[in-house]
Design a protein around this motif. Structure first.
Motif, mmCIF file in Angstrom:
data_model
loop_
_atom_site.group_PDB
_atom_site.id
_atom_site.type_symbol
_atom_site.label_atom_id
_atom_site.label_comp_id
_atom_site.label_asym_id
_atom_site.label_seq_id
_atom_site.Cartn_x
_atom_site.Cartn_y
_atom_site.Cartn_z
ATOM 1 N N ILE A 1 -3.058 3.311 6.916
ATOM 2 C CA ILE A 1 -1.870 2.987 6.106
ATOM 3 C C ILE A 1 -0.673 3.855 6.488
ATOM 4 O O ILE A 1 0.330 3.357 7.022
ATOM 5 N N THR A 2 -0.744 5.144 6.224
ATOM 6 C CA THR A 2 0.441 5.978 6.450
ATOM 7 C C THR A 2 0.756 6.135 7.929
ATOM 8 O O THR A 2 1.923 6.183 8.316
ATOM 9 N N GLY A 3 -0.290 6.244 8.778
ATOM 10 C CA GLY A 3 -0.056 6.365 10.212
ATOM 11 C C GLY A 3 0.660 5.166 10.799
ATOM 12 O O GLY A 3 1.712 5.305 11.439
ATOM 13 N N PRO A 4 0.129 3.951 10.597
ATOM 14 C CA PRO A 4 0.854 2.762 11.095
ATOM 15 C C PRO A 4 2.249 2.622 10.501
ATOM 16 O O PRO A 4 3.182 2.212 11.199
ATOM 17 N N ALA A 5 2.409 2.951 9.207
ATOM 18 C CA ALA A 5 3.733 2.824 8.594
ATOM 19 C C ALA A 5 4.738 3.764 9.246
ATOM 20 O O ALA A 5 5.918 3.413 9.411
ATOM 21 N N SER A 6 4.308 4.977 9.623
ATOM 22 C CA SER A 6 5.217 5.916 10.288
ATOM 23 C C SER A 6 5.627 5.425 11.676
ATOM 24 O O SER A 6 6.669 5.828 12.186
ATOM 25 N N ARG A 7 4.810 4.541 12.274
ATOM 26 C CA ARG A 7 5.149 3.982 13.588
ATOM 27 C C ARG A 7 5.784 2.604 13.471
ATOM 28 O O ARG A 7 5.863 1.864 14.450
ATOM 29 N N VAL B 1 4.538 0.038 12.017
ATOM 30 C CA VAL B 1 3.509 -0.984 12.197
ATOM 31 C C VAL B 1 2.973 -1.362 10.824
ATOM 32 O O VAL B 1 2.909 -0.528 9.912
ATOM 33 N N GLU B 2 2.563 -2.624 10.667
ATOM 34 C CA GLU B 2 2.066 -3.095 9.385
ATOM 35 C C GLU B 2 0.775 -2.364 9.009
ATOM 36 O O GLU B 2 -0.189 -2.346 9.780
ATOM 37 N N PRO B 3 0.701 -1.720 7.838
ATOM 38 C CA PRO B 3 -0.542 -1.065 7.411
ATOM 39 C C PRO B 3 -1.660 -2.084 7.228
ATOM 40 O O PRO B 3 -1.408 -3.261 6.921
ATOM 41 N N SER B 4 -2.901 -1.631 7.394
ATOM 42 C CA SER B 4 -4.068 -2.515 7.297
ATOM 43 C C SER B 4 -4.935 -2.088 6.115
ATOM 44 O O SER B 4 -5.682 -1.113 6.199
ATOM 45 N N VAL B 5 -4.829 -2.832 5.014
ATOM 46 C CA VAL B 5 -5.662 -2.556 3.852
ATOM 47 C C VAL B 5 -7.116 -2.905 4.145
ATOM 48 O O VAL B 5 -8.043 -2.240 3.658
ATOM 49 N N VAL B 6 -7.329 -3.939 4.955
ATOM 50 C CA VAL B 6 -8.693 -4.338 5.315
ATOM 51 C C VAL B 6 -9.396 -3.208 6.071
ATOM 52 O O VAL B 6 -10.561 -2.881 5.807
ATOM 53 N N LEU B 7 -8.690 -2.590 7.014
ATOM 54 C CA LEU B 7 -9.266 -1.470 7.755
ATOM 55 C C LEU B 7 -9.572 -0.303 6.822
ATOM 56 O O LEU B 7 -10.620 0.346 6.950
ATOM 57 N N PHE B 8 -8.667 -0.037 5.871
ATOM 58 C CA PHE B 8 -8.905 1.042 4.919
ATOM 59 C C PHE B 8 -10.169 0.777 4.100
ATOM 60 O O PHE B 8 -11.022 1.664 3.936
ATOM 61 N N CYS B 9 -10.322 -0.453 3.583
ATOM 62 C CA CYS B 9 -11.512 -0.784 2.791
ATOM 63 C C CYS B 9 -12.778 -0.687 3.634
ATOM 64 O O CYS B 9 -13.812 -0.194 3.164
ATOM 65 N N ALA B 10 -12.693 -1.146 4.892
ATOM 66 C CA ALA B 10 -13.865 -1.076 5.764
ATOM 67 C C ALA B 10 -14.259 0.373 6.025
ATOM 68 O O ALA B 10 -15.453 0.731 5.960
ATOM 69 N N MET B 11 -13.270 1.223 6.306
ATOM 70 C CA MET B 11 -13.575 2.639 6.536
ATOM 71 C C MET B 11 -14.130 3.298 5.277
ATOM 72 O O MET B 11 -15.045 4.127 5.351
ATOM 73 N N PRO C 1 0.805 -1.235 0.000
ATOM 74 C CA PRO C 1 0.000 0.000 0.000
ATOM 75 C C PRO C 1 0.827 1.268 0.000
ATOM 76 O O PRO C 1 0.447 2.257 -0.631
ATOM 77 N N MET C 2 1.959 1.294 0.721
ATOM 78 C CA MET C 2 2.768 2.502 0.759
ATOM 79 C C MET C 2 3.336 2.828 -0.612
ATOM 80 O O MET C 2 3.348 3.996 -1.039
ATOM 81 N N ALA C 3 3.803 1.811 -1.333
ATOM 82 C CA ALA C 3 4.323 2.034 -2.684
ATOM 83 C C ALA C 3 3.209 2.488 -3.627
ATOM 84 O O ALA C 3 3.421 3.364 -4.484
ATOM 85 N N ALA C 4 2.003 1.917 -3.458
ATOM 86 C CA ALA C 4 0.887 2.308 -4.312
ATOM 87 C C ALA C 4 0.505 3.767 -4.066
ATOM 88 O O ALA C 4 0.242 4.516 -5.008
ATOM 89 N N ILE C 5 0.480 4.180 -2.801
ATOM 90 C CA ILE C 5 0.135 5.566 -2.477
ATOM 91 C C ILE C 5 1.187 6.519 -3.026
ATOM 92 O O ILE C 5 0.873 7.585 -3.554
ATOM 93 N N ALA C 6 2.446 6.129 -2.912
ATOM 94 C CA ALA C 6 3.515 6.978 -3.446
ATOM 95 C C ALA C 6 3.387 7.132 -4.961
ATOM 96 O O ALA C 6 3.561 8.236 -5.503
ATOM 97 N N SER C 7 3.048 6.034 -5.655
ATOM 98 C CA SER C 7 2.889 6.099 -7.106
ATOM 99 C C SER C 7 1.711 6.995 -7.489
ATOM 100 O O SER C 7 1.808 7.816 -8.413
ATOM 101 N N LEU C 8 0.603 6.847 -6.764
ATOM 102 C CA LEU C 8 -0.563 7.680 -7.038
ATOM 103 C C LEU C 8 -0.264 9.161 -6.796
ATOM 104 O O LEU C 8 -0.697 10.026 -7.558
ATOM 105 N N ARG C 9 0.504 9.452 -5.733
ATOM 106 C CA ARG C 9 0.840 10.841 -5.444
ATOM 107 C C ARG C 9 1.704 11.436 -6.551
ATOM 108 O O ARG C 9 1.491 12.588 -6.963
ATOM 109 N N ILE C 10 2.672 10.676 -7.046
ATOM 110 C CA ILE C 10 3.550 11.172 -8.104
ATOM 111 C C ILE C 10 2.746 11.480 -9.371
ATOM 112 O O ILE C 10 2.902 12.536 -9.995
#
Length: 309
Positions: free
Chosen positions: A160-166, A168-178, A71-80
């Motif tokens: 995603i970004t919050g857990p990654a900065s700490r 911690v493993e990002p949660s794609v499931v939590l992102f989809c649920a939210m 997810p972090m790489a995907a977000i970085a690609s989308l931002r670019i």
């Protein structure tokens, strides 16, 4: 008649759908003015994009290779890609978006007047009132879309970004649920607060009111308010069902992609998109017919003038 048959909430909604279906000219007129605006906007946008050279220097390869497992790489690609697109498209969008909004509002006044007059000949053209009310409804919709974009950003930060900065493993499931819960919540919010802006243009044409008077009349329809909200909720459910069906039909040729050409897939996806848009426009007419029928099923001040009796 179509607009004078008593309708009580969603119990007779199917009957209104059938009545509109038996008058296909209503849906075709709705489709005609909406798609005409879309074609004109797309033509202007394509010329503008070509003039500004949008697309050159924007690399979509990383986006195509993005994966939910990274997810972090995907977000970085989308931002670019988003930053590159904005750098090219920003100057053009500053004048194209206002032009498109003005074009849409003007066409909506003329198109909806024709459709509603075809629906019920007793309705009076109230173009200025419809223009003002249409602009207010568009503004409210823009606020809801802004809330959705803000919610998507919040979900990305939390899951995603919050857990990654700490570390911690990002949660794609939590992102989809939210994302799903937040989107459905906004659908409910839109259905609960937007009904006066769908009813007010009808009342403006039915009772010969200005934009302020039509909004006041809409907010004073206490006896029918809950039923109008019901219809809005049903329309949101229908819209979600249409989106799901479009996704299913879009994905149906993929198991045979090894024996299908890209041209066929593009034509298939384009056809599915056109069917979705056509059905969505049909249900817009159904909403107007149901609102008129509900209003006339109750004894409101001044409604006798619009019943034709």
């Amino acid at each position: 008649g179509l607009a004078t048959a008593p309708v009580r909430g969603t119990q007779s909604f199917v009957g209104v759908m059938s009545a509109v279906w038996r008058r296909p000219s209503l849906a075709w007129l709705e489709i005609a003015w909406r798609w005409l605006v879309g074609v004109v906007a797309l033509c202007v946008a394509s010329v503008a994009f070509g003039s500004y050279g949008v697309g050159f220097g924007v690399d979509f390869i990383e986006v195509r290779s993005a994966s939910v497992f990274q997810p972090m790489a995907a977000i970085a690609s989308l931002r670019i890609v988003a930053e590159a697109l904005w750098r090219y498209a920003g100057p053009m969008l500053r004048w194209l978006l206002p032009l498109a909004i003005v074009l849409w509002l003007g066409a909506a006044v003329l198109g909806r007047t024709v459709v509603l007059r075809r629906l019920d000949r007793t309705l009076q053209p109230r173009r200025f009132a419809m223009l003002v009310l249409g602009a207010l409804r568009a503004g409210l919709l823009a606020v809801v879309w802004g809330l959705w974009v803000w919610g998507v950003g919040l979900a990305v930060r939390i899951s995603i970004t919050g857990p990654a900065s700490r570390q911690v493993e990002p949660s794609v499931v939590l992102f989809c649920a939210m994302l799903i819960v937040g989107t459905l919540g906004l659908y409910v919010l839109w259905g609960a607060v937007s009904w006066p802006f769908f009813l007010a243009p009808l009342l403006a044409m039915q009772l010969g009111l200005g934009p302020g008077g039509a909004l006041k009349a809409a907010f004073r329809s206490g006896a029918v308010r809950g039923k109008l909200i019901e219809i809005n909720m049903v329309m949101n459910i229908v819209r979600i069902a249409l989106i799901v069906l479009a996704m299913v039909f879009s994905a149906s040729p993929l198991p045979f992609s090894s024996v299908e050409t890209q041209t066929f897939l593009n034509c298939w996806w384009g056809g599915v998109g056109l069917v979705y848009l056509g059905m969505s426009d049909y249900f817009q007419v159904v909403r107007s017919a149901a609102y008129l029928s509900l209003w006339r099923a109750y004894d409101f001040p001044g409604s006798e003038r619009s019943r034709g009796v």
